[in-house]
Design an enzyme around this catalytic site. Structure first.
Site, PDB file in Angstrom:
ATOM      1  N   ARG A 232      59.473  29.030  41.281  1.00 10.62           N
ATOM      2  CA  ARG A 232      59.332  30.466  41.011  1.00 10.62           C
ATOM      3  C   ARG A 232      58.804  30.726  39.597  1.00 10.62           C
ATOM      4  O   ARG A 232      58.378  31.833  39.303  1.00 10.62           O
ATOM      5  CB  ARG A 232      60.695  31.154  41.176  1.00 10.62           C
ATOM      6  CG  ARG A 232      61.220  31.080  42.601  1.00 10.62           C
ATOM      7  CD  ARG A 232      62.655  31.518  42.663  1.00 10.62           C
ATOM      8  NE  ARG A 232      62.797  32.939  42.433  1.00 10.62           N
ATOM      9  CZ  ARG A 232      62.934  33.854  43.384  1.00 10.62           C
ATOM     10  NH1 ARG A 232      62.941  33.486  44.629  1.00 10.62           N
ATOM     11  NH2 ARG A 232      63.091  35.118  43.090  1.00 10.62           N
TER      12      ARG A 232
ATOM     13  N   LYS B  50      42.128  32.183  41.479  1.00 10.09           N
ATOM     14  CA  LYS B  50      42.705  30.840  41.632  1.00 10.09           C
ATOM     15  C   LYS B  50      42.343  29.979  40.428  1.00 10.09           C
ATOM     16  O   LYS B  50      43.175  29.285  39.876  1.00 10.09           O
ATOM     17  CB  LYS B  50      42.199  30.145  42.911  1.00 10.09           C
ATOM     18  CG  LYS B  50      42.733  30.634  44.217  1.00 10.09           C
ATOM     19  CD  LYS B  50      44.176  30.303  44.481  1.00 10.09           C
ATOM     20  CE  LYS B  50      45.094  31.364  43.952  1.00 10.09           C
ATOM     21  NZ  LYS B  50      45.460  32.458  44.792  1.00 10.09           N
TER      22      LYS B  50
ATOM     23  N   HIS C 168      24.383  45.004  36.872  1.00 12.03           N
ATOM     24  CA  HIS C 168      24.842  46.189  36.133  1.00 12.03           C
ATOM     25  C   HIS C 168      25.713  45.812  34.934  1.00 12.03           C
ATOM     26  O   HIS C 168      26.436  46.648  34.420  1.00 12.03           O
ATOM     27  CB  HIS C 168      25.612  47.131  37.067  1.00 12.03           C
ATOM     28  CG  HIS C 168      24.757  47.647  38.186  1.00 12.03           C
ATOM     29  ND1 HIS C 168      23.771  48.579  37.990  1.00 12.03           N
ATOM     30  CD2 HIS C 168      24.714  47.312  39.493  1.00 12.03           C
ATOM     31  CE1 HIS C 168      23.166  48.818  39.149  1.00 12.03           C
ATOM     32  NE2 HIS C 168      23.723  48.058  40.078  1.00 12.03           N
TER      33      HIS C 168
ATOM     34  N   GLU D  37      44.150  31.147  37.158  1.00 11.79           N
ATOM     35  CA  GLU D  37      45.606  30.938  37.201  1.00 11.79           C
ATOM     36  C   GLU D  37      46.019  29.506  36.878  1.00 11.79           C
ATOM     37  O   GLU D  37      46.982  29.287  36.166  1.00 11.79           O
ATOM     38  CB  GLU D  37      46.129  31.191  38.619  1.00 11.79           C
ATOM     39  CG  GLU D  37      46.366  32.598  38.981  1.00 11.79           C
ATOM     40  CD  GLU D  37      46.943  32.672  40.378  1.00 11.79           C
ATOM     41  OE1 GLU D  37      48.005  33.264  40.519  1.00 11.79           O
ATOM     42  OE2 GLU D  37      46.328  32.141  41.332  1.00 11.79           O
TER      43      GLU D  37
ATOM     44  N   TRP E 251      62.860  33.129  33.164  1.00  9.01           N
ATOM     45  CA  TRP E 251      61.478  33.441  32.799  1.00  9.01           C
ATOM     46  C   TRP E 251      61.605  34.552  31.767  1.00  9.01           C
ATOM     47  O   TRP E 251      62.010  35.667  32.091  1.00  9.01           O
ATOM     48  CB  TRP E 251      60.731  33.900  34.045  1.00  9.01           C
ATOM     49  CG  TRP E 251      59.261  34.091  33.879  1.00  9.01           C
ATOM     50  CD1 TRP E 251      58.298  33.125  33.968  1.00  9.01           C
ATOM     51  CD2 TRP E 251      58.571  35.324  33.633  1.00  9.01           C
ATOM     52  NE1 TRP E 251      57.056  33.687  33.787  1.00  9.01           N
ATOM     53  CE2 TRP E 251      57.185  35.027  33.580  1.00  9.01           C
ATOM     54  CE3 TRP E 251      58.974  36.642  33.465  1.00  9.01           C
ATOM     55  CZ2 TRP E 251      56.223  36.006  33.358  1.00  9.01           C
ATOM     56  CZ3 TRP E 251      58.010  37.614  33.237  1.00  9.01           C
ATOM     57  CH2 TRP E 251      56.651  37.290  33.183  1.00  9.01           C
TER      58      TRP E 251
ATOM     59  N   LYS F 246      56.300  32.720  40.717  1.00  7.64           N
ATOM     60  CA  LYS F 246      55.944  32.818  42.127  1.00  7.64           C
ATOM     61  C   LYS F 246      56.262  34.193  42.672  1.00  7.64           C
ATOM     62  O   LYS F 246      55.544  34.744  43.479  1.00  7.64           O
ATOM     63  CB  LYS F 246      56.698  31.742  42.912  1.00  7.64           C
ATOM     64  CG  LYS F 246      56.346  31.699  44.389  1.00  7.64           C
ATOM     65  CD  LYS F 246      54.929  31.241  44.587  1.00  7.64           C
ATOM     66  CE  LYS F 246      54.445  31.337  46.019  1.00  7.64           C
ATOM     67  NZ  LYS F 246      52.980  31.425  46.084  1.00  7.64           N
TER      68      LYS F 246
ATOM     69  N   GLU G 293      39.201  36.327  44.755  1.00  7.90           N
ATOM     70  CA  GLU G 293      40.286  35.367  44.962  1.00  7.90           C
ATOM     71  C   GLU G 293      39.922  33.999  44.370  1.00  7.90           C
ATOM     72  O   GLU G 293      40.765  33.340  43.751  1.00  7.90           O
ATOM     73  CB  GLU G 293      40.589  35.268  46.469  1.00  7.90           C
ATOM     74  CG  GLU G 293      41.630  34.251  46.877  1.00  7.90           C
ATOM     75  CD  GLU G 293      43.007  34.471  46.268  1.00  7.90           C
ATOM     76  OE1 GLU G 293      43.243  35.497  45.610  1.00  7.90           O
ATOM     77  OE2 GLU G 293      43.857  33.574  46.434  1.00  7.90           O
TER      78      GLU G 293
ATOM     79  N   CYS H  36      62.790  34.289  37.564  1.00  9.27           N
ATOM     80  CA  CYS H  36      64.087  33.640  37.361  1.00  9.27           C
ATOM     81  C   CYS H  36      64.711  33.253  38.698  1.00  9.27           C
ATOM     82  O   CYS H  36      64.476  33.902  39.710  1.00  9.27           O
ATOM     83  CB  CYS H  36      65.037  34.594  36.655  1.00  9.27           C
ATOM     84  SG  CYS H  36      64.336  35.386  35.225  1.00  9.27           S
TER      85      CYS H  36
ATOM     86  N   ASN I 291      69.091  37.947  37.064  1.00  7.67           N
ATOM     87  CA  ASN I 291      67.652  38.180  37.277  1.00  7.67           C
ATOM     88  C   ASN I 291      67.439  39.673  37.188  1.00  7.67           C
ATOM     89  O   ASN I 291      68.227  40.442  37.738  1.00  7.67           O
ATOM     90  CB  ASN I 291      67.226  37.744  38.683  1.00  7.67           C
ATOM     91  CG  ASN I 291      67.206  36.248  38.843  1.00  7.67           C
ATOM     92  OD1 ASN I 291      67.424  35.511  37.890  1.00  7.67           O
ATOM     93  ND2 ASN I 291      66.950  35.794  40.058  1.00  7.67           N
ATOM     94  N   GLY I 292      66.350  40.085  36.553  1.00  8.37           N
ATOM     95  CA  GLY I 292      66.070  41.520  36.467  1.00  8.37           C
ATOM     96  C   GLY I 292      66.073  41.966  35.024  1.00  8.37           C
ATOM     97  O   GLY I 292      65.995  41.150  34.096  1.00  8.37           O
TER      98      GLY I 292
HETATM   99  C1  F6R Z   1      48.181  34.473  42.984  1.00  9.18           C
HETATM  100  C2  F6R Z   1      49.520  34.909  43.253  1.00  9.18           C
HETATM  101  C3  F6R Z   1      49.917  36.279  42.830  1.00  9.18           C
HETATM  102  C4  F6R Z   1      50.638  36.968  43.997  1.00  9.18           C
HETATM  103  C5  F6R Z   1      51.167  38.340  43.564  1.00  9.18           C
HETATM  104  C6  F6R Z   1      51.816  39.070  44.724  1.00  9.18           C
HETATM  105  O1  F6R Z   1      47.977  33.154  43.370  1.00  9.18           O
HETATM  106  O2  F6R Z   1      50.293  34.195  43.802  1.00  9.18           O
HETATM  107  O3  F6R Z   1      48.811  37.013  42.412  1.00  9.18           O
HETATM  108  O4  F6R Z   1      49.727  37.088  45.057  1.00  9.18           O
HETATM  109  O5  F6R Z   1      52.101  38.175  42.532  1.00  9.18           O
HETATM  110  O6  F6R Z   1      52.841  38.328  45.268  1.00  9.18           O
HETATM  111  P1  F6R Z   1      53.423  38.629  46.706  1.00  9.18           P
HETATM  112  O7  F6R Z   1      52.341  38.360  47.688  1.00  9.18           O
HETATM  113  O8  F6R Z   1      54.578  37.700  46.845  1.00  9.18           O
HETATM  114  O9  F6R Z   1      53.818  40.075  46.722  1.00  9.18           O
END
Ligand code: F6R
Length: 608
Positions: A27, A485, A504, A488, A74, A603, A481, A2, A100-101
């Site tokens: 976000r 990506k 395995h 996501e 959100w 985000k 990773e 949010c 937010n929260g």
């Molecule tokens: C993946 C992504 C998330 C963040 C995770 C931690 O692309 O963006 O997996 O890496 O939510 O976020 P931070 O680094 O902001 O603590």
């Protein structure tokens, strides 16, 4: 997650709020709304969907207004629809707020309020707070917010207005960031600097347990216990271009493409070539603890957790320091064994991830010093940790983290080098490592210049439903990773594994429908990876290999090969991850996905 913006001043309030909400769109959210003081009192506009939709509904409305608040939601409690969208009011439309929260005890509070005659219209936890403030209000908004929040359990970044007080906004913070922007005859409050940075760069950060009274000309910070908190206004350096797309079709592509610069920025002024080491200003005060450590624990989530895994290889290889990497979300629900010779590093792009913040609190109960590796300057994690290193990668707007990942690895590599030089690495070795590090931005540039090759591979595989990513050693986290990506942003199921683990279990998945991305660079595990490739090919899987430039042989045993320049093996993730970022990006674009704002993702994950 949010986003919040509040404004009080002479500008067109609707336009400031809409611009602010657009800046925090990245976000992640599913509904948006604004509330303002119009000539006839409080006015609220909110709906499901994007800020652009909200903007259309208020377009052209010249409403004279002294102040307003806006929110992108959100959904947590209640589905994303117009009713549950913020801002929320009490049943008399007297108090209006955005939050937010999560309010954890909202059910109990709601029941009590119901008994005193309050009627609720939404399914949200937030609405309860509006009723609660209205219930305790007796002419002083700040006081009412303070009193109400004493009854609330949970987390909040809160902005509140009241029909009686057209010249006031009250803000409150507990575990959800709020920053106040100080203007001239106008003031701002937001969950994210980006929301108001085009208007002012003078800011104060709210701390947990604080409330603030914001008027046009004055800001008063207090604790929940009614003690005035003196604040120093800080001037932030922030380039507005960094939060704009600058001609790219997506923020993600811009951020992938700017990595030669951001990687360079992460090391700028920190490399001491002659001495074969680094200088990290943010570590100076706690250098003794860092250098004297016998063990390290890294806590992080998501992509930052993958960077931490790369860090584990770096620290163990270069400094001989045992490292454990923990999911921040699990850390505090275990009984982590920490002593005064254990150092804890929290790694986070946003610096606001609730799970990581909670892990820091847990660690602080057991160790003296917690170090931070963060991108966002002044973020909660940056301010909660005792020392640390900033990434200096600039704002990352695309929800899928890319440039922060490579900068995190650069910072971890510098820390490993620093520690290694005190423990086992010679100046000559350190010097060689730095030389390689300095070459990385140029090498990333050469990979980026071949983006169309990856685009071609993406075109061939975009309709597959599953992908496997395999790597070994320091490139195993890169496999994780790459898979993250892809899932996501393209919603294709993808798994990352250490290549040798395939036999395995995951090998059962392999058939001619399964693309397998191998990181197969010429390092100590190369021969073994070739055997793993053969195992996949024997089962008719399609192999896409990320290989070292000049390795002609590998082309004979895979379907596609993408070459990356040679580098120090420990730095190879900085190169091998780039084609995987591009692959995910191109596949997602070709599938018509919303690359910068993937469904359900946020985000900055500010809920547990
Ligand atoms: C993946 C992504 C998330 C963040 C995770 C931690 O692309 O963006 O997996 O890496 O939510 O976020 P931070 O680094 O902001 O603590």
């Amino acid at each position: 997650m949010c986003g919040i913006i509040g404004y009080i001043g002479e500008r067109d309030v609707i336009s400031v709020l809409i611009q602010g909400l657009k800046r925090v769109e990245y976000r992640g959210y599913d509904s948006a709304g604004i509330a303002l003081f119009g000539p006839g009192g409080l006015l609220i506009k909110k709906d499901k969907g994007k800020v652009a939709h909200l903007e259309e509904s208020v377009n052209g409305q010249q409403i004279e207004s002294s102040a307003g608040i806006g929110h992108t939601r959100w959904a947590t409690h209640g589905e994303p629809n117009a009713v549950n969208a913020h801002p929320h009011t009490d049943d008399k439309n007297f108090i209006v707020l955005a939050h937010n929260g999560i309010i954890e005890n909202y059910m109990a509070l709601r029941e009590e309020l119901r008994q005193s005659g309050h009627e609720f219209t939404t399914e949200t936890d937030t609405e309860t707070v509006a009723h609660l403030i209205a219930e305790v209000y007796d002419g002083d908004l700040l006081e009412a917010v303070r009193r109400a929040l004493k009854l609330v359990q949970g987390t909040y970044g809160l902005v509140v207005m009241c029909a009686d007080k057209p010249d006031e906004i009250v803000a409150a913070r507990l575990s959800s960031p709020l920053i106040i922007g100080h203007g001239d005859g106008e003031n701002f409050v937001a969950s994210d600097l980006a929301a108001f940075v085009q208007f002012t760069r003078n800011v104060t950060y709210m701390e947990d347990g604080e409330v603030a009274l914001i008027t046009k000309n004055k800001i008063v910070h207090k604790t929940l216990a009614d003690k005035v908190v003196p604040k120093k206004i800080e001037k932030i350096s922030f380039d507005i271009e960094h939060i704009e797309k600058g001609g790219y079709s997506h923020f993600m592509l811009k951020e992938i493409t700017e990595q030669p610069r951001t990687i360079g920025d992460s090391m700028r002024g920190r490399l001491l070539s002659e001495e074969g080491t680094v200088r990290l200003g943010g570590m100076r005060e706690k250098e003794e603890q860092f250098l004297g450590a016998k063990r390290a624990v890294f806590v992080a989530c998501g992509t930052s957790w993958h960077a931490a895994l790369v860090g584990e290889y770096l620290f163990e290889e270069m400094a001989g320091l045992p490292v454990e990497v923990e999911y921040a979300s699990e850390f505090r629900y275990r009984s982590p064994v920490l002593d005064d010779k254990t150092i804890v590093f929290a790694i986070s792009q946003s610096g606001e991830t609730t799970d990581t913040l909670a892990a820091i609190q847990e660690a602080k109960r057991r160790v003296d010093t917690v170090f931070g590796i963060c991108n966002v300057v002044g973020s909660s994690i940056a301010r909660t940790t005792d020392a640390g290193v900033y990434l200096h990668a600039g704002p990352e707007i695309g929800v899928a983290s890319t440039k922060a990942f490579t900068s995190q690895i650069v910072v971890l590599a510098m820390l490993a080098l620093n520690l290694g030089r005190h423990r086992q690495i010679s100046a000559a070795e350190g010097h060689r490592f730095i030389k390689e590090l300095r070459e990385i931005p140029r090498k990333v540039g050469t990979i980026l210049s071949q983006s169309e090759k990856i685009e071609e591979i993406a075109r061939q595989y975009k309709d597959h439903r599953n992908f496997l990513y395999l790597g070994r050693g320091v490139n195993f986290p890169v496999a994780l990773e790459g898979a993250l990506k892809l899932k996501e942003i393209s919603y294709i199921h993808a798994e990352g594994y250490p290549a040798a683990e395939m036999k395995h279990g995951p090998i059962a998945l392999i058939d001619d429908e399964m693309p397998v991305v191998f990181i197969a660079i010429q390092d100590g595990t190369y021969e073994k990876v070739l055997s793993n490739i053969a195992e996949v090919r024997a089962r008719r899987g399609h192999v896409i290999a990320i290989a070292t430039e000049g390795d002609k042989d590998i082309a004979k045993c895979v379907d596609h090969v993408f070459y990356v320049p040679e580098t120090h093996p420990m730095l190879s993730p900085l190169l091998t991850v780039i084609p995987l970022q591009l692959l995910a990006y191109h596949v997602a674009v070709m599938r018509g996905c919303n690359v910068d704002m993937p469904r359900n993702l946020a985000k900055s994950v500010t809920v547990e």
